[in-house]
Design a protein around this motif. Sequence first.
Motif, PDB file in Angstrom:
ATOM      1  N   THR A 201       0.856  -1.182   0.000  1.00 44.85           N
ATOM      2  CA  THR A 201       0.000   0.000   0.000  1.00 44.85           C
ATOM      3  C   THR A 201       0.895   1.236   0.000  1.00 44.85           C
ATOM      4  OG1 THR A 201      -0.110   0.255   2.396  1.00 44.85           O
ATOM      5  CG2 THR A 201      -1.723  -1.227   1.394  1.00 44.85           C
TER       6      THR A 201
ATOM      7  N   ALA B 249       2.751   2.109   3.144  1.00 47.38           N
ATOM      8  CA  ALA B 249       3.812   1.202   3.589  1.00 47.38           C
ATOM      9  C   ALA B 249       5.132   1.481   2.875  1.00 47.38           C
ATOM     10  CB  ALA B 249       3.386  -0.244   3.368  1.00 47.38           C
TER      11      ALA B 249
ATOM     12  N   ALA C  63       4.159  -2.138   9.320  1.00 50.15           N
ATOM     13  CA  ALA C  63       3.261  -3.244   8.954  1.00 50.15           C
ATOM     14  C   ALA C  63       2.047  -3.275   9.874  1.00 50.15           C
ATOM     15  CB  ALA C  63       4.013  -4.568   9.004  1.00 50.15           C
TER      16      ALA C  63
ATOM     17  N   CYS D  71      -0.297  -0.443   8.789  1.00 48.36           N
ATOM     18  CA  CYS D  71      -0.889  -0.605   7.457  1.00 48.36           C
ATOM     19  C   CYS D  71      -1.759  -1.851   7.309  1.00 48.36           C
ATOM     20  CB  CYS D  71       0.213  -0.648   6.401  1.00 48.36           C
ATOM     21  SG  CYS D  71       1.092   0.912   6.227  1.00 48.36           S
ATOM     22  N   TYR D  72      -1.402  -2.912   8.026  1.00 47.96           N
ATOM     23  CA  TYR D  72      -2.066  -4.195   7.792  1.00 47.96           C
ATOM     24  C   TYR D  72      -2.752  -4.774   9.029  1.00 47.96           C
ATOM     25  CZ  TYR D  72       0.977  -3.662   3.768  1.00 47.96           C
ATOM     26  OH  TYR D  72       1.616  -3.161   2.664  1.00 47.96           O
TER      27      TYR D  72
ATOM     28  N   ILE E 176      -1.598  -5.883  11.925  1.00 44.27           N
ATOM     29  CA  ILE E 176      -0.975  -7.002  12.627  1.00 44.27           C
ATOM     30  C   ILE E 176      -0.320  -6.498  13.910  1.00 44.27           C
ATOM     31  CG2 ILE E 176      -0.593  -8.335  10.524  1.00 44.27           C
ATOM     32  CD1 ILE E 176       2.306  -7.400  10.536  1.00 44.27           C
TER      33      ILE E 176
ATOM     34  N   LEU F 251      -2.246 -12.679   9.352  1.00 44.70           N
ATOM     35  CA  LEU F 251      -2.427 -12.049   8.046  1.00 44.70           C
ATOM     36  C   LEU F 251      -3.327 -12.896   7.152  1.00 44.70           C
ATOM     37  CD1 LEU F 251       1.115 -10.741   7.058  1.00 44.70           C
ATOM     38  CD2 LEU F 251      -0.944  -9.385   7.255  1.00 44.70           C
ATOM     39  N   SER F 252      -4.020 -12.225   6.244  1.00 44.58           N
ATOM     40  CA  SER F 252      -4.851 -12.961   5.288  1.00 44.58           C
ATOM     41  C   SER F 252      -4.189 -13.042   3.913  1.00 44.58           C
ATOM     42  CB  SER F 252      -6.227 -12.301   5.165  1.00 44.58           C
ATOM     43  OG  SER F 252      -6.080 -10.963   4.733  1.00 44.58           O
ATOM     44  N   LYS F 253      -3.188 -12.174   3.653  1.00 47.21           N
ATOM     45  CA  LYS F 253      -2.471 -12.208   2.378  1.00 47.21           C
ATOM     46  C   LYS F 253      -1.058 -11.678   2.567  1.00 47.21           C
ATOM     47  CE  LYS F 253      -3.574  -7.719   0.341  1.00 47.21           C
ATOM     48  NZ  LYS F 253      -2.466  -7.352  -0.484  1.00 47.21           N
TER      49      LYS F 253
ATOM     50  N   SER G 244       1.887  -9.291   2.408  1.00 48.35           N
ATOM     51  CA  SER G 244       1.904  -7.826   2.454  1.00 48.35           C
ATOM     52  C   SER G 244       3.339  -7.334   2.602  1.00 48.35           C
ATOM     53  CB  SER G 244       1.070  -7.332   3.635  1.00 48.35           C
ATOM     54  OG  SER G 244      -0.246  -7.830   3.566  1.00 48.35           O
TER      55      SER G 244
END
Length: 154
Positions: free
Chosen positions: A8, A11, A32, A35-36, A38, A72-74, A76
């Motif tokens: 993104t 990031a 991270a 942005c994500y 976590i 996480l789901s993907k 990154s």
Amino acid sequence: MELASLLTPAAVKSIGGMTSKKRLLQELAEIAADCYGISADDAVEALQDRESIGPTGVGEGVALPHARLGTLSKVSGVFLRLERPLPFDSIDRQPVDLVFALFAPDDCGVAHLKALAAVSRIMRNSSTCAKLRANDDPDTLYTILTDLQNTKAA
């Protein structure tokens, strides 16, 4: 795999004043986390665990730290351009100034390897690295990283 699917704009950063590899890994984990969504603590621990296996400094001023996280789901990414190169235990013993970190789900299998290969291809390109080093604006850095693949595909 397109880097835009991993990264993104928030990031991607250009930073200075990094004092140690440990602090750099913490910074990557904090970005991270922001942005994500976590855990920064989990992310820095996973990065440090991976570095204990062997350093991820691949040479020519580039480091590709990576770690797996169950939350996480993907896959990154986080990209940092350091204003001053930092010792990183790289294979060529040179300090790094371009850092592309990847965070992957525990169960992502081949996707993590494909993402790492895509990032590695881009970061091995000396022309791309020169462009990244010549710019400190995060939006420009993001464009360099994500438009590169689109230009090659055209």
